[in-house]
Design an enzyme around this catalytic site. Structure first.
Site, PDB file in Angstrom:
ATOM      1  N   GLU A 110       0.793  -1.218   0.000  1.00  0.00           N
ATOM      2  CA  GLU A 110       0.000   0.000   0.000  1.00  0.00           C
ATOM      3  C   GLU A 110       0.822   1.261   0.000  1.00  0.00           C
ATOM      4  O   GLU A 110       1.922   1.302   0.548  1.00  0.00           O
ATOM      5  CB  GLU A 110      -0.892   0.015   1.236  1.00  0.00           C
ATOM      6  CG  GLU A 110      -2.015  -0.967   1.081  1.00  0.00           C
ATOM      7  CD  GLU A 110      -3.196  -0.593   1.940  1.00  0.00           C
ATOM      8  OE1 GLU A 110      -4.132  -1.379   2.003  1.00  0.00           O
ATOM      9  OE2 GLU A 110      -3.181   0.499   2.534  1.00  0.00           O
ATOM     10  N   CYS A 124       3.257   8.215   1.485  1.00  0.00           N
ATOM     11  CA  CYS A 124       3.861   7.198   2.331  1.00  0.00           C
ATOM     12  C   CYS A 124       4.000   5.934   1.487  1.00  0.00           C
ATOM     13  O   CYS A 124       3.001   5.402   1.001  1.00  0.00           O
ATOM     14  CB  CYS A 124       2.907   6.987   3.508  1.00  0.00           C
ATOM     15  SG  CYS A 124       3.411   5.724   4.651  1.00  0.00           S
ATOM     16  N   CYS A 131       6.691  -7.832   6.635  1.00  0.00           N
ATOM     17  CA  CYS A 131       7.802  -7.302   7.419  1.00  0.00           C
ATOM     18  C   CYS A 131       8.367  -8.419   8.284  1.00  0.00           C
ATOM     19  O   CYS A 131       7.666  -9.376   8.595  1.00  0.00           O
ATOM     20  CB  CYS A 131       7.297  -6.152   8.303  1.00  0.00           C
ATOM     21  SG  CYS A 131       8.620  -5.164   9.057  1.00  0.00           S
ATOM     22  N   CYS A 135       6.933  -5.774  15.465  1.00  0.00           N
ATOM     23  CA  CYS A 135       6.620  -4.779  16.502  1.00  0.00           C
ATOM     24  C   CYS A 135       5.191  -5.061  16.963  1.00  0.00           C
ATOM     25  O   CYS A 135       4.291  -5.258  16.141  1.00  0.00           O
ATOM     26  CB  CYS A 135       6.748  -3.362  15.948  1.00  0.00           C
ATOM     27  SG  CYS A 135       8.413  -3.018  15.343  1.00  0.00           S
ATOM     28  N   CYS A 138       2.063  -2.978  15.740  1.00  0.00           N
ATOM     29  CA  CYS A 138       1.960  -2.701  14.297  1.00  0.00           C
ATOM     30  C   CYS A 138       1.272  -3.856  13.586  1.00  0.00           C
ATOM     31  O   CYS A 138       1.624  -5.026  13.786  1.00  0.00           O
ATOM     32  CB  CYS A 138       3.360  -2.484  13.721  1.00  0.00           C
ATOM     33  SG  CYS A 138       3.356  -2.275  11.928  1.00  0.00           S
ATOM     34  N   GLY A 186       7.019  -2.474   5.781  1.00  0.00           N
ATOM     35  CA  GLY A 186       8.385  -2.977   5.649  1.00  0.00           C
ATOM     36  C   GLY A 186       9.429  -2.146   6.357  1.00  0.00           C
ATOM     37  O   GLY A 186       9.166  -1.046   6.834  1.00  0.00           O
ATOM     38  N   GLU A 187      10.627  -2.708   6.436  1.00  0.00           N
ATOM     39  CA  GLU A 187      11.760  -2.030   7.066  1.00  0.00           C
ATOM     40  C   GLU A 187      12.728  -1.619   5.946  1.00  0.00           C
ATOM     41  O   GLU A 187      13.440  -2.459   5.383  1.00  0.00           O
ATOM     42  CB  GLU A 187      12.436  -2.983   8.061  1.00  0.00           C
ATOM     43  CG  GLU A 187      13.744  -2.487   8.630  1.00  0.00           C
ATOM     44  CD  GLU A 187      13.722  -1.049   9.149  1.00  0.00           C
ATOM     45  OE1 GLU A 187      12.851  -0.695   9.946  1.00  0.00           O
ATOM     46  OE2 GLU A 187      14.589  -0.263   8.702  1.00  0.00           O
ATOM     47  N   SER A 218      12.196   5.979   7.384  1.00  0.00           N
ATOM     48  CA  SER A 218      11.925   5.631   8.776  1.00  0.00           C
ATOM     49  C   SER A 218      12.407   4.215   9.064  1.00  0.00           C
ATOM     50  O   SER A 218      12.119   3.290   8.310  1.00  0.00           O
ATOM     51  CB  SER A 218      10.419   5.736   9.035  1.00  0.00           C
ATOM     52  OG  SER A 218      10.112   5.340  10.352  1.00  0.00           O
ATOM     53  N   SER A 240      11.727   5.063  14.618  1.00  0.00           N
ATOM     54  CA  SER A 240      10.547   4.623  15.360  1.00  0.00           C
ATOM     55  C   SER A 240      11.005   4.243  16.761  1.00  0.00           C
ATOM     56  O   SER A 240      11.455   3.124  16.979  1.00  0.00           O
ATOM     57  CB  SER A 240       9.901   3.426  14.658  1.00  0.00           C
ATOM     58  OG  SER A 240       9.362   3.837  13.425  1.00  0.00           O
ATOM     59  N   LEU A 241      10.915   5.172  17.671  1.00  0.00           N
ATOM     60  CA  LEU A 241      11.508   4.971  19.002  1.00  0.00           C
ATOM     61  C   LEU A 241      10.552   4.222  19.937  1.00  0.00           C
ATOM     62  O   LEU A 241      10.840   3.125  20.373  1.00  0.00           O
ATOM     63  CB  LEU A 241      11.914   6.330  19.587  1.00  0.00           C
ATOM     64  CG  LEU A 241      12.763   6.267  20.850  1.00  0.00           C
ATOM     65  CD1 LEU A 241      14.099   5.607  20.590  1.00  0.00           C
ATOM     66  CD2 LEU A 241      12.961   7.667  21.438  1.00  0.00           C
ATOM     67  N   HIS A 242       9.446   4.839  20.259  1.00  0.00           N
ATOM     68  CA  HIS A 242       8.325   4.221  20.984  1.00  0.00           C
ATOM     69  C   HIS A 242       8.582   3.831  22.434  1.00  0.00           C
ATOM     70  O   HIS A 242       7.630   3.530  23.165  1.00  0.00           O
ATOM     71  CB  HIS A 242       7.781   2.998  20.239  1.00  0.00           C
ATOM     72  CG  HIS A 242       7.465   3.264  18.802  1.00  0.00           C
ATOM     73  ND1 HIS A 242       6.828   4.392  18.371  1.00  0.00           N
ATOM     74  CD2 HIS A 242       7.735   2.539  17.682  1.00  0.00           C
ATOM     75  CE1 HIS A 242       6.707   4.353  17.054  1.00  0.00           C
ATOM     76  NE2 HIS A 242       7.246   3.258  16.614  1.00  0.00           N
ATOM     77  N   ASN A 317      -3.145   3.670  16.586  1.00  0.00           N
ATOM     78  CA  ASN A 317      -4.290   3.278  15.773  1.00  0.00           C
ATOM     79  C   ASN A 317      -4.616   1.824  16.025  1.00  0.00           C
ATOM     80  O   ASN A 317      -3.882   0.950  15.584  1.00  0.00           O
ATOM     81  CB  ASN A 317      -3.948   3.448  14.297  1.00  0.00           C
ATOM     82  CG  ASN A 317      -4.470   4.756  13.781  1.00  0.00           C
ATOM     83  OD1 ASN A 317      -5.670   4.984  13.761  1.00  0.00           O
ATOM     84  ND2 ASN A 317      -3.556   5.621  13.396  1.00  0.00           N
ATOM     85  N   CYS A 360      -1.312   4.090   9.676  1.00  0.00           N
ATOM     86  CA  CYS A 360      -0.099   3.271   9.650  1.00  0.00           C
ATOM     87  C   CYS A 360      -0.342   1.948  10.333  1.00  0.00           C
ATOM     88  O   CYS A 360      -1.086   1.838  11.290  1.00  0.00           O
ATOM     89  CB  CYS A 360       1.062   3.982  10.331  1.00  0.00           C
ATOM     90  SG  CYS A 360       0.585   5.289  11.452  1.00  0.00           S
TER      91      CYS A 360
END
Ligand code: SAH
Length: 384
Positions: A110, A124, A131, A135, A138, A186-187, A218, A240-242, A317, A360
């Site tokens: 997407e 985006c 992936c 995470c 996600c 994806g990464e 990212s 992407s810290l989180h 989300n 996302c």
């Protein structure tokens, strides 16, 4: 100049015509040589095609009037300029647009266009289908990696968006698609070769012409590749810290077990041009009762010391079956204030495209599982 083409003599005789749209300049040159264009001329032809295809958005070789008619006919026979198939395209009431792109049967990813009030807008893009990172918050993390996208497939996502919003040629004024963010599926740092080649093509001033500083990559934290990303692409870095402690980050961003916070921050500090003009965007998803305390906001500020940074606070989300809830609005605002007072910009990202599930981490599987009509009905019900 006369170019001869005998398709039957090509080693890959009679393949289905393939698309040149989205190919990098070196790849275009290689195709010209494969077609039989003499090496001395191949570079020039590649540049002409690049200009027509990526600057003008042209999808018909016969319209490329500065190329000899005979070669145009050969091109038409051997290639096309189609984009990958669009399996689904949705437009939100807020202007957000989402495409499900079918790169090949069963390989779908997407992209989401998020227009901004200030006339700028970001696309985006996905760099992989599925992936490997898992995470926990996600949705893509619940899907296995299908494969890396090629550079051409990454660029094709930009072409598709440009087609839809009718922003050809690239030099047109007041473009709405001004930025690219690698924040789809994806990464990107696990597909760095293709991502770097795609960025070369997207930023090419004679092609799509979206500058490197308007392209953000990212990563969840593939530390050893971070400085290399900067050296090879000149793109902006997002992390992407989180979480601000290793024990929590180990759990919600499991790549942290491999590259812990200290290793990650050493890599970030080695990002080229930091401080001169670049700052790092940190993404921090707000998970209720998990990572949203004021103590964590203060620890975040400490962790960032000395790093030119901006912090994007992302309301979580939820997705069906997700194990978290989004933090309360007041909690997010209080968190933002602590970060803000320490001198960092900390915008709270407003959810966009809710009605089309553009958020996302909700990429692909929602679209695969449900019809568009079903999704819209659900979204409306959720709003009320
Ligand atoms: N693998 C890269 C690129 C994906 S970016 C990376 O991790 O940075 C996708 C961004 O959206 C990341 O910041 C990710 O953490 C965030 N995200 C994923 N799922 C989300 C969700 N359900 N709610 C809010 N943000 C989410």
């Amino acid at each position: 100049m006369k170019v001869e083409l005998d398709l039957s003599k090509r080693p890959d005789a009679a393949p289905a015509p393939k698309s040149l749209a989205g190919l990098s300049l070196p790849a275009l040159k290689a195709e010209m040589e494969a077609l039989g264009v003499p090496p001395k001329k191949a570079g020039m032809r590649a540049k002409q095609i690049r200009r027509w295809a990526h600057h003008m958005g042209c999808q018909d070789f016969m319209a490329m009037t500065d190329i000899a008619k005979e070669l145009r006919e050969q091109l038409t026979e051997a290639y096309h300029l189609d984009r990958p198939e669009i399996a689904d395209h949705q437009v939100s009431v807020d202007g957000t647009q989402k495409w499900l792109v079918r790169f090949q049967p069963g390989v779908e990813g997407e992209s989401v266009f998020i227009p901004d009030v200030s006339k700028s807008g970001a696309l985006c893009v996905s760099s992989q289908v599925g992936c490997t990172l898992n995470c926990t918050f996600c949705h893509t993390g619940t899907q296995k990696l299908v494969r890396n996208l090629t550079a051409q497939e990454i660029v094709a996502q930009v072409l598709i968006a440009r087609d839809a919003i009718e922003e050809w040629p690239s030099s047109m004024e007041n473009r709405r698609l001004t930025n690219i963010v690698f924040m789809g599926m994806g990464e990107p740092l696990y597909n760095l070769d293709n991502v770097a080649e795609a960025i070369d093509t997207i930023s090419d001033g004679d092609g799509i012409a979206i500058g490197r500083r308007r392209i953000t990559v990212s990563t969840a934290g593939v530390a050893p590749k971070i400085p290399e990303l900067g050296q090879r692409t000149g793109a902006m870095l997002a992390i992407s810290l989180h979480a601000v402690r290793d024990d929590l980050r180990d759990e919600i961003v499991p790549i942290n077990r491999k590259y812990d916070l200290q290793t990650l921050f050493e890599a970030i500090r080695a990002y080229p041009d930091l401080g001169n003009s670049k700052r790092v965007t940190f993404e921090y998803v707000m998970l209720k009762g998990v990572n949203d305390s004021l103590a964590e906001a203060r620890d975040l500020v400490k962790l960032l010391r000395g790093v030119p940074a901006k912090i994007n606070l992302i309301p979580f989300n939820p997705w069906p079956g997700s194990p978290y809830e989004c933090s309360d609005w007041e909690t997010i605002e209080a968190f933002a204030e602590v970060v803000n007072r320490a001198g960092y910009a900390s915008p709270i990202r407003t959810p966009r495209g809710r009605d089309i599930f553009a958020a996302c981490g909700q990429l692909r599987s929602e679209s695969v599982k449900k019809s568009a009509a079903e999704k819209r009905r659900e979204a409306l019900a959720a709003e009320h």
